[in-house]
Design a protein around this motif. Sequence first.
Motif, short mmCIF file in Angstrom:
data_model
loop_
_atom_site.label_atom_id
_atom_site.label_comp_id
_atom_site.label_asym_id
_atom_site.label_seq_id
_atom_site.Cartn_x
_atom_site.Cartn_y
_atom_site.Cartn_z
N MET A 259 2.10 -0.73 -3.83
CA MET A 259 1.61 -2.09 -3.59
C MET A 259 2.38 -3.09 -4.44
O MET A 259 2.75 -4.18 -3.96
CB MET A 259 0.11 -2.16 -3.90
CG MET A 259 -0.49 -3.55 -3.69
SD MET A 259 -0.28 -4.17 -1.98
CE MET A 259 -1.42 -3.07 -1.10
N ASP A 260 2.61 -2.77 -5.71
CA ASP A 260 3.38 -3.67 -6.57
C ASP A 260 4.77 -3.93 -6.01
O ASP A 260 5.28 -5.05 -6.04
CB ASP A 260 3.50 -3.08 -7.98
CG ASP A 260 2.17 -3.08 -8.73
OD1 ASP A 260 1.26 -3.84 -8.32
OD2 ASP A 260 2.03 -2.29 -9.69
N SER A 261 5.39 -2.87 -5.51
CA SER A 261 6.72 -3.01 -4.91
C SER A 261 6.67 -3.86 -3.65
O SER A 261 7.55 -4.69 -3.41
CB SER A 261 7.29 -1.63 -4.59
OG SER A 261 8.54 -1.73 -3.96
N TYR A 262 5.61 -3.67 -2.85
CA TYR A 262 5.46 -4.42 -1.61
C TYR A 262 5.24 -5.91 -1.87
O TYR A 262 5.76 -6.77 -1.16
CB TYR A 262 4.28 -3.85 -0.82
CG TYR A 262 4.03 -4.56 0.50
CD1 TYR A 262 4.87 -4.36 1.59
CD2 TYR A 262 2.95 -5.44 0.64
CE1 TYR A 262 4.64 -5.01 2.80
CE2 TYR A 262 2.72 -6.10 1.84
CZ TYR A 262 3.57 -5.88 2.91
OH TYR A 262 3.35 -6.54 4.09
N LEU A 263 4.46 -6.21 -2.94
CA LEU A 263 4.12 -7.60 -3.25
C LEU A 263 5.18 -8.30 -4.09
O LEU A 263 5.04 -9.48 -4.40
CB LEU A 263 2.78 -7.65 -3.99
CG LEU A 263 1.54 -7.21 -3.19
CD1 LEU A 263 0.30 -7.27 -4.06
CD2 LEU A 263 1.37 -8.07 -1.94
N ASP A 264 6.21 -7.57 -4.49
CA ASP A 264 7.27 -8.16 -5.31
C ASP A 264 7.91 -9.33 -4.55
O ASP A 264 8.49 -9.15 -3.48
CB ASP A 264 8.33 -7.10 -5.64
CG ASP A 264 9.36 -7.63 -6.62
OD1 ASP A 264 9.02 -8.54 -7.40
OD2 ASP A 264 10.50 -7.14 -6.60
N GLY A 265 7.78 -10.51 -5.11
CA GLY A 265 8.33 -11.70 -4.47
C GLY A 265 7.32 -12.43 -3.60
O GLY A 265 7.61 -13.50 -3.08
N LEU A 266 6.14 -11.85 -3.43
CA LEU A 266 5.10 -12.46 -2.59
C LEU A 266 3.90 -12.90 -3.43
O LEU A 266 2.81 -13.13 -2.90
CB LEU A 266 4.64 -11.48 -1.51
CG LEU A 266 5.71 -10.99 -0.53
CD1 LEU A 266 5.13 -9.91 0.39
CD2 LEU A 266 6.25 -12.14 0.30
N GLU A 267 4.09 -13.02 -4.74
CA GLU A 267 2.98 -13.31 -5.63
C GLU A 267 2.29 -14.64 -5.30
O GLU A 267 1.07 -14.79 -5.51
CB GLU A 267 3.45 -13.34 -7.09
CG GLU A 267 3.95 -12.00 -7.62
CD GLU A 267 5.41 -11.73 -7.26
OE1 GLU A 267 6.01 -12.57 -6.55
OE2 GLU A 267 5.94 -10.70 -7.70
N SER B 256 2.72 6.22 -6.62
CA SER B 256 1.29 6.02 -6.37
C SER B 256 1.09 4.82 -5.44
O SER B 256 1.99 3.98 -5.29
CB SER B 256 0.55 5.79 -7.68
OG SER B 256 0.94 4.56 -8.26
N LYS B 257 -0.10 4.74 -4.88
CA LYS B 257 -0.38 3.62 -3.98
C LYS B 257 -0.34 2.29 -4.73
O LYS B 257 0.05 1.27 -4.16
CB LYS B 257 -1.75 3.82 -3.32
CG LYS B 257 -2.92 3.91 -4.27
CD LYS B 257 -4.22 4.23 -3.54
CE LYS B 257 -4.21 5.67 -3.01
NZ LYS B 257 -5.52 6.03 -2.39
N GLU B 258 -0.70 2.31 -6.02
CA GLU B 258 -0.63 1.09 -6.82
C GLU B 258 0.83 0.66 -7.03
O GLU B 258 1.16 -0.54 -6.92
CB GLU B 258 -1.31 1.30 -8.18
CG GLU B 258 -2.83 1.44 -8.13
CD GLU B 258 -3.26 2.83 -7.67
OE1 GLU B 258 -4.43 2.98 -7.28
OE2 GLU B 258 -2.40 3.74 -7.71
#
Length: 298
Positions: free
Chosen positions: A102-110, A97-99
């Motif tokens: 997004m979680d995968s994309y933001l992993d490490g960029l919190e 899913s897009k969510e």
Amino acid sequence: LRHMTRTNAGYYIQEGFRGLRSHGFFTFAAIGIIAACLIITGSIALVAVNLNYNLNQLMEENEILAYVDERYSAKQTKALQSELSSLDNIASCQFISKEEAMDSYLDGLEDDALYADLPASVLRDRYALQVTDITQLTTTIAEVEQVKGVVKVSAALDVANGFVTVRNVAVGVTVILLSVLLVVSFFIISNAIKMAMARREEEIAIMKMVGATNAFVRWPFVVEGLVLGIASAIVASALQWGIYSLITQAVNHYSHIRLVSILPYQTLALPVSCVYLGIGLLVGVCGSLITIRKFLRV
């Protein structure tokens, strides 16, 4: 009879080694050249084996991402899974899913404020597809692109095609070098046997005239070929191990090429040694038998 057989075997072995010692420099040269041929061919073959290993790993890790039209409803998006799974060369099909994307994309960029309020709606739902045969990746991508509702397809096509091309070249070069190896090695063995026979031609003729069988005359030279082949295989196996270990250390030393995995030689040592021994015995025995035939026509 059993005693005579043992006596004959001892004579064959003794005469075989005597022949090798009588032209010592050529014996060492023959072993060195045959071992070099084995190492060259074996090195190319090991490159092909490692490329195939990396290709299989790439096939397991590499995936096709099929992005779903954002206008599709959840039901329509769900229906795409069975259609994509039914395509040829698709091993698995996983919905993301897009969510989740997004979680995968933001992993490490919190902790990065720039991405803190980035909405998931900027991404699309997608399917991660694993292929069965990576060499058919281009065709599979084209088929996925034809599925209605898929608006974009992405995959590391250049990387996959690069691995396939290099592997195929390595396999082709291995086959060519193996053919050259056999020809060159037969020539070397033949000349070694010819030298031995040139020095013992009169002795062979006398043996034939007093009733010695072809087998009795032939076996010492077969022993010579066997020894040359076995010695070459042992030398090639030992040197191959050292060369492979040095290359492995060099590759692992550079972090920018650690994406390439190299199989440990311990897993390859036995098959490599067996192949070298088989080729060495084939070349040695066949080279001896072919060369000695004309000298037995007395």
